[in-house]
Design an enzyme around this catalytic site. Structure first.
Site, PDB file in Angstrom:
ATOM      1  N   HIS A 122     -26.340  39.973  21.648  1.00  0.00           N
ATOM      2  CA  HIS A 122     -27.072  41.153  21.905  1.00  0.00           C
ATOM      3  C   HIS A 122     -26.462  41.461  23.488  1.00  0.00           C
ATOM      4  CE1 HIS A 122     -30.197  43.637  23.545  1.00  0.00           C
ATOM      5  NE2 HIS A 122     -30.425  44.031  22.260  1.00  0.00           N
ATOM      6  N   GLN A 202     -34.744  36.909  17.928  1.00  0.00           N
ATOM      7  CA  GLN A 202     -34.930  37.281  16.475  1.00  0.00           C
ATOM      8  C   GLN A 202     -35.251  35.978  15.466  1.00  0.00           C
ATOM      9  OE1 GLN A 202     -35.009  40.358  15.347  1.00  0.00           O
ATOM     10  NE2 GLN A 202     -33.783  41.513  17.039  1.00  0.00           N
ATOM     11  N   CYS A 364     -27.351  47.652  20.352  1.00  0.00           N
ATOM     12  CA  CYS A 364     -26.999  46.850  21.751  1.00  0.00           C
ATOM     13  C   CYS A 364     -26.365  45.596  21.543  1.00  0.00           C
ATOM     14  CB  CYS A 364     -28.498  46.508  22.200  1.00  0.00           C
ATOM     15  SG  CYS A 364     -29.718  47.651  22.652  1.00  0.00           S
TER      16      CYS A 364
HETATM   17  N1  C6P Z   1     -32.973  43.789  19.919  1.00  0.00           N
HETATM   18  C1  C6P Z   1     -32.939  45.510  18.223  1.00  0.00           C
HETATM   19  O1  C6P Z   1     -32.995  46.748  17.800  1.00  0.00           O
HETATM   20  P1  C6P Z   1     -35.861  42.933  24.688  1.00  0.00           P
HETATM   21  O2  C6P Z   1     -35.321  44.321  24.476  1.00  0.00           O
HETATM   22  O3  C6P Z   1     -35.535  42.328  25.830  1.00  0.00           O
HETATM   23  O4  C6P Z   1     -37.167  42.786  24.060  1.00  0.00           O
HETATM   24  O5  C6P Z   1     -34.886  41.990  23.455  1.00  0.00           O
HETATM   25  C2  C6P Z   1     -33.369  41.827  23.880  1.00  0.00           C
HETATM   26  C3  C6P Z   1     -32.663  41.335  22.583  1.00  0.00           C
HETATM   27  C4  C6P Z   1     -32.086  40.022  22.756  1.00  0.00           C
HETATM   28  N2  C6P Z   1     -31.550  39.607  21.813  1.00  0.00           N
HETATM   29  C5  C6P Z   1     -31.579  39.820  20.826  1.00  0.00           C
HETATM   30  C6  C6P Z   1     -30.914  39.059  19.536  1.00  0.00           C
HETATM   31  C7  C6P Z   1     -32.276  41.192  20.298  1.00  0.00           C
HETATM   32  O6  C6P Z   1     -32.286  41.526  19.018  1.00  0.00           O
HETATM   33  C8  C6P Z   1     -32.691  41.842  21.201  1.00  0.00           C
HETATM   34  C9  C6P Z   1     -33.530  43.089  20.741  1.00  0.00           C
HETATM   35  C10 C6P Z   1     -33.578  44.955  19.463  1.00  0.00           C
HETATM   36  O7  C6P Z   1     -31.902  44.962  17.582  1.00  0.00           O
HETATM   37  C11 C6P Z   1     -33.743  46.202  20.493  1.00  0.00           C
HETATM   38  S1  C6P Z   1     -32.259  46.386  21.261  1.00  0.00           S
END
Ligand code: C6P
Length: 407
Positions: A122, A202, A364
């Site tokens: 990500h 995740q 992302c």
């Molecule tokens: N993925 C998705 O729709 P935050 O935004 O900081 O809570 O999480 C970031 C993040 C980091 N690593 C992984 C593997 C993720 O999936 C995510 C967040 C969401 O896939 C929002 S972009």
């Protein structure tokens, strides 16, 4: 374990309609829904306790502090951390990773050093390392993807060398659903003397995670993806590492003593929690981990394993639909796909008209989409409250999307 019907009754939002149709919520990788015990814990806190923590001697402040710290202990138990001092509250996964990048990275990386990440990260586990490598002169390297969406582990021995100071990788991809062999990757990092940071955004919500069994040095995750509120994340860090790290941000609560000539830092975990923290949110996450532990994380994983297997089978039958990531073997509850000739945003908009919430875009994770030569995908992501009937709804709606565009 509760029945699926009883579980769904715990989530008021799942009773609502969207465009006159029952909501089919399949955007759980973006954020999960919240059960009543979490909503009630936060409401009770605001109705009866609301006060700042670690500051007052008055009753409300003492109660708020006790509840906030009790939540930390419950979260420590949930991931089997050796101590609650190893649980740092942040804003989200992104901030947890940035904390390590800035506090540890700026002090420890120099030209000639390498940080290894992967092509399935990500953006929040790519960009902080790009920034820190630019600042320190260290080199950023990537473990590439195989066509089926797994890591090229055959290349690991050449990529991990004595120059590698940190290996940061995702436990489960938010696009491919690939589940990485975390303990094996941590051990490989340690063999060359590197630290291992695991992006658990995740994985922690969807499967049992035991940081001591994994051997991870750092683990980052977000409250909002695991039935808790937004605005809160967690960084787990091994105590001896956190003890030696510089603070991330300066301000109230993270200090022991401030003089005009200089300051001394508070003990763990507060050294890393500058300013008034997200108190109600921490209490909410405490209730969320109790709820998840009550269901049993093995049961959560098993339900999603069955559901995603069914979803992969069912969606594979839709003409022109291509699933990203592994279609056989273990896989997390995330199915990203393209429909030939139809933009993923159109797919998501048509599904929304039928009350089905999916995400469209690059999620992302642009490098994954670049690897497959596409700009975007649609993604259905499941949680323990989703049903096989909802998978059928999705598949039937996608068949209708195909028809509309073929006509
Ligand atoms: N993925 C998705 O729709 P935050 O935004 O900081 O809570 O999480 C970031 C993040 C980091 N690593 C992984 C593997 C993720 O999936 C995510 C967040 C969401 O896939 C929002 S972009």
């Amino acid at each position: 374990m509760k029945s699926l019907e009883q579980i769904r009754a715990d989530f008021p939002i799942l009773q609502r309609q969207v465009h006159g149709r029952p909501l089919v919520y399949l955007d759980n990788a973006a954020t999960s829904q919240k059960p009543l015990p979490v909503l009630q814990a936060m409401e009770t806190y605001y109705r009866q306790t609301n006060a700042n923590v670690h500051r007052g001697v008055h009753t409300l402040s003492e109660e708020a502090t006790a509840q906030y710290e009790a939540a930390r202990s419950r979260i420590a138990r949930f991931i089997n951390a050796a101590s609650a001092k190893e649980i740092i509250f942040t804003r989200n996964t992104t901030e947890a990773i940035n904390l390590v990048a800035y506090s540890w990275g700026l002090d420890h990386l120099r030209p000639g050093d390498e940080v290894l990440i992967t092509q399935m990260e990500h953006h929040s586990n790519i960009v902080p390392w790009q920034l820190i490598c630019q600042r320190t002169g260290a080199t950023l390297r990537y473990v590439p993807l195989s066509p089926e969406g797994r890591l090229r582990l055959d290349l690991l021995d050449t990529l991990l060398t004595e120059r590698t100071k940190l290996f940061a990788f995702v436990a489960m991809s938010n696009v491919l659903g690939t589940i990485n062999p975390v303990a094996e990757l941590v051990a490989a990092a340690h063999r060359v003397g590197a630290l291992a940071l695991v992006d658990g955004a995740q994985s922690v919500p969807h499967m049992p995670v035991d940081v001591q069994a994994l051997g991870a040095d750092f683990l980052a995750f977000s409250s909002h993806k695991m039935c808790g509120p937004t605005g809160l994340g967690v960084l787990y860090g091994r105590r001896e590492l956190l003890e030696r790290m510089s603070p991330f941000q300066g301000g109230g609560d993270m200090i022991r003593e401030v003089r005009l000539e200089g300051s001394r830092w508070n003990a763990l975990p507060w050294k890393f929690e500058a300013g008034t923290p997200a108190i109600a949110e921490a209490i909410g996450l405490g209730a969320a981990v109790d709820y998840l532990a009550g269901l049993g994380m093995e049961n959560v994983r098993e339900h999603e394993r069955t559901l995603v297997r069914y979803a992969v089978d069912r969606l594979s039958q839709v003409e022109g639909l291509r699933i990203l990531g592994p279609t056989n073997g273990e896989r997390g509850g995330v199915v990203a796909f393209t429909l030939e000739g139809i933009h993923p945003h159109d797919v998501a908009a048509i599904l929304d008209a039928e009350g089905i919430a999916v995400r469209a875009g690059h999620h992302c994770a642009q490098p994954i989409h670049d690897f497959y030569g596409i700009v975007a995908s649609a993604r259905a992501s499941f949680y323990f409250y989703n049903t096989p009937g909802e998978v059928d709804c999705l598949a039937a709606a996608l068949e209708r999307v195909q028809h509309v565009f073929a006509a």
